[in-house]
Design a protein around this motif. Sequence first.
Motif, PDB file in Angstrom:
ATOM      1  N   ARG A 479       0.816  -1.207   0.000  1.00  0.00           N
ATOM      2  CA  ARG A 479       0.000   0.000   0.000  1.00  0.00           C
ATOM      3  C   ARG A 479       0.852   1.260   0.000  1.00  0.00           C
ATOM      4  O   ARG A 479       0.510   2.258  -0.646  1.00  0.00           O
ATOM      5  N   ASP A 480       1.975   1.259   0.677  1.00  0.00           N
ATOM      6  CA  ASP A 480       2.761   2.472   0.882  1.00  0.00           C
ATOM      7  C   ASP A 480       3.966   2.606  -0.071  1.00  0.00           C
ATOM      8  O   ASP A 480       4.573   3.680  -0.131  1.00  0.00           O
ATOM      9  N   VAL A 481       4.354   1.552  -0.791  1.00  0.00           N
ATOM     10  CA  VAL A 481       5.538   1.604  -1.672  1.00  0.00           C
ATOM     11  C   VAL A 481       5.101   1.406  -3.121  1.00  0.00           C
ATOM     12  O   VAL A 481       4.371   0.450  -3.436  1.00  0.00           O
ATOM     13  N   THR A 489       4.444   5.893  -1.853  1.00  0.00           N
ATOM     14  CA  THR A 489       3.290   6.385  -2.603  1.00  0.00           C
ATOM     15  C   THR A 489       2.884   7.751  -2.035  1.00  0.00           C
ATOM     16  O   THR A 489       3.380   8.208  -1.006  1.00  0.00           O
ATOM     17  N   ARG A 490       1.950   8.378  -2.791  1.00  0.00           N
ATOM     18  CA  ARG A 490       1.453   9.691  -2.384  1.00  0.00           C
ATOM     19  C   ARG A 490       0.882   9.617  -0.962  1.00  0.00           C
ATOM     20  O   ARG A 490       1.154  10.464  -0.111  1.00  0.00           O
ATOM     21  N   LEU A 552      13.299  11.858   2.519  1.00  0.00           N
ATOM     22  CA  LEU A 552      12.016  11.202   2.271  1.00  0.00           C
ATOM     23  C   LEU A 552      11.696  11.440   0.812  1.00  0.00           C
ATOM     24  O   LEU A 552      11.487  12.576   0.388  1.00  0.00           O
ATOM     25  N   ALA A 553      11.667  10.344   0.007  1.00  0.00           N
ATOM     26  CA  ALA A 553      11.421  10.458  -1.430  1.00  0.00           C
ATOM     27  C   ALA A 553      10.144   9.715  -1.758  1.00  0.00           C
ATOM     28  O   ALA A 553       9.875   8.635  -1.205  1.00  0.00           O
ATOM     29  N   ALA A 554       9.333  10.274  -2.722  1.00  0.00           N
ATOM     30  CA  ALA A 554       8.061   9.645  -3.047  1.00  0.00           C
ATOM     31  C   ALA A 554       7.667   9.989  -4.464  1.00  0.00           C
ATOM     32  O   ALA A 554       8.079  11.003  -5.035  1.00  0.00           O
ATOM     33  N   ARG A 555       6.865   9.089  -5.082  1.00  0.00           N
ATOM     34  CA  ARG A 555       6.232   9.341  -6.393  1.00  0.00           C
ATOM     35  C   ARG A 555       4.796   9.743  -6.104  1.00  0.00           C
ATOM     36  O   ARG A 555       3.990   8.940  -5.673  1.00  0.00           O
ATOM     37  N   LEU A 556       4.495  11.028  -6.393  1.00  0.00           N
ATOM     38  CA  LEU A 556       3.178  11.543  -6.045  1.00  0.00           C
ATOM     39  C   LEU A 556       2.127  11.134  -7.058  1.00  0.00           C
ATOM     40  O   LEU A 556       0.975  10.895  -6.695  1.00  0.00           O
TER      41      LEU A 556
END
Length: 566
Positions: A479-481, A489-490, A552-556
């Motif tokens: 759910r989170d990656v 994840t966003r 903290l890196a993420a794909r929005l």
Amino acid sequence: MKKAITLRLCIVIVVSMAATAVLSYYIQIKSAREAMETNAELRINQVKEILEKNSAEIEKLKQNLEEDYFVRAKAAAYIIQNQPEVIDDLKELRKIASLLQVDELHLFDTKGKLFSGSVPKYYNYTFESGEQMKFFLPMLKDKSMQLCQEVTPNTAENKLMQYIAVWREDQKGIVQIGMEPIRLLEAMKKNELSHIFDLMTTEDGITIFAVDLDTGKISGSTDKQRLNKKAADLGLDVSAPELGKERQSGKITFGGKDNYCVMEATDNVLVCVSGTHEKIYENVPSNMALIIFSLALLAIVVIFLLLRILDNMIINGIYGIIAGTKKIAAGDLDYRVEIDHSPEFAMLSSNLNHMVESLLETTSKLSLVFQSVDIPVAVYEYNQDMERVLATSKIGEILLMPEEELRQILSSRKRFAEKIAEICTHPYELEKDVYLIDQDEGRKHYVKIKFYQEERKTLGIVVDMTAEIIEKRKIERERDVDLLTGLYTRRAFFSKFDALLQEPEELKTAMVLMADLDNLKYTNDHWGHDYGDKMLKAAADLLQGCDCPHNLAARLSGDEFVLVIY
């Protein structure tokens, strides 16, 4: 318990004694009043009998005197009629009066005028001269009449006299004689209430008295101090209509002392017998003392006997039951209670033994239930009065304990509690009441321990959470990656970034970089999505390769990325 039973028994007996004493006191008071009323009835009847007897004697005396007086009056009339020369001879008239033994001799004409007699000062009196004389007026109309007057004060001197008048046989006049009714007055004096009460004797504190209902005053009493007192001053209402109907009783006060009075009306006289409370109830204190002493002695004997019976039939059996239950509570579940002092204790012992057997069977039944449904749950229970720990069979498997270690721990409540406390020192921070147990080869084992304490009892539930937590972590990771880039994840990014914003000491100074990929749509359309995915992974690798310990890196979204360095 014996003290409590003894205390309650004493309270019950004391209350019963008090109730009995109050009832006895009431009965004593009632009996004293009934005795007083019986005695008063005898005294009142005695007074009534004396009055009736005296009245009868007086009435008989009146009749005898009346006959005698008429004989004397007729004798005087005969002498006057046959010796008319004596009419004007005062000396002869007085001689005739003396011979006939009368006090006065009067001669009246046919019109009722006194013209001669032995007492000249009464000459010229007529039957119209005063109430006493008017009594004889009817004789002027009826010459056959002869009248004897009751004792009354005469008109001239207001002294008590009785007059008798008869017509002469030749009807030429009326002859009247006057008598001082000494014998009648003496007889009537005997009938006076004061005279009657003078002859009566009473005990100290008992008084007999009579009230004249016309005047409301006491006309006779064995206590001279009450004579001529008003009945109202004693609390008696002589105008009450019920006084003349039947015997009455009530409270009166005389000389500052309360009296119980019984009264009955007879011939316009209220006859009363009163007694002071001290006299009427003089035996009550001694009788009550004897009753209370007897009740106290009886209570002591009853309590002693009941306590002996209580010891033999109940207390000893209860102590035996207590001793047996202590052994069972201490962990000796193989002990059996054998108390048969009475059928009830035998039944209680049997039920206790059956309960222990059922208790031993409970854990086995629970184990079978949990095994049949294949649920990794175990239950344990112990209390402060019990050495042994009761637990279902899966507890060893869940807590990773060998069978021998488990058997030793379950035999000691203290060691079992220490083992649970040791496990609870390694909490799993992401789940409440979940604790971590290290397995061999670095594997993680998670257990949930929930226990409840009530007074001296502890009940615990142990659940194997390993599979559930691993599955949950897998779901959270998915759910989170982002599966393509490996970045958050966003949703996961905003959740973690919000958490950082809530902790300024952790965040301190930060930099936020937001970027998107140019021409991603062109690449997907002209070179294919595989080349577009490679572009996304390359961007992600660039962000992940940032040489910074806190980032903290993420794909929005499709081509949007964010990097926070703090």
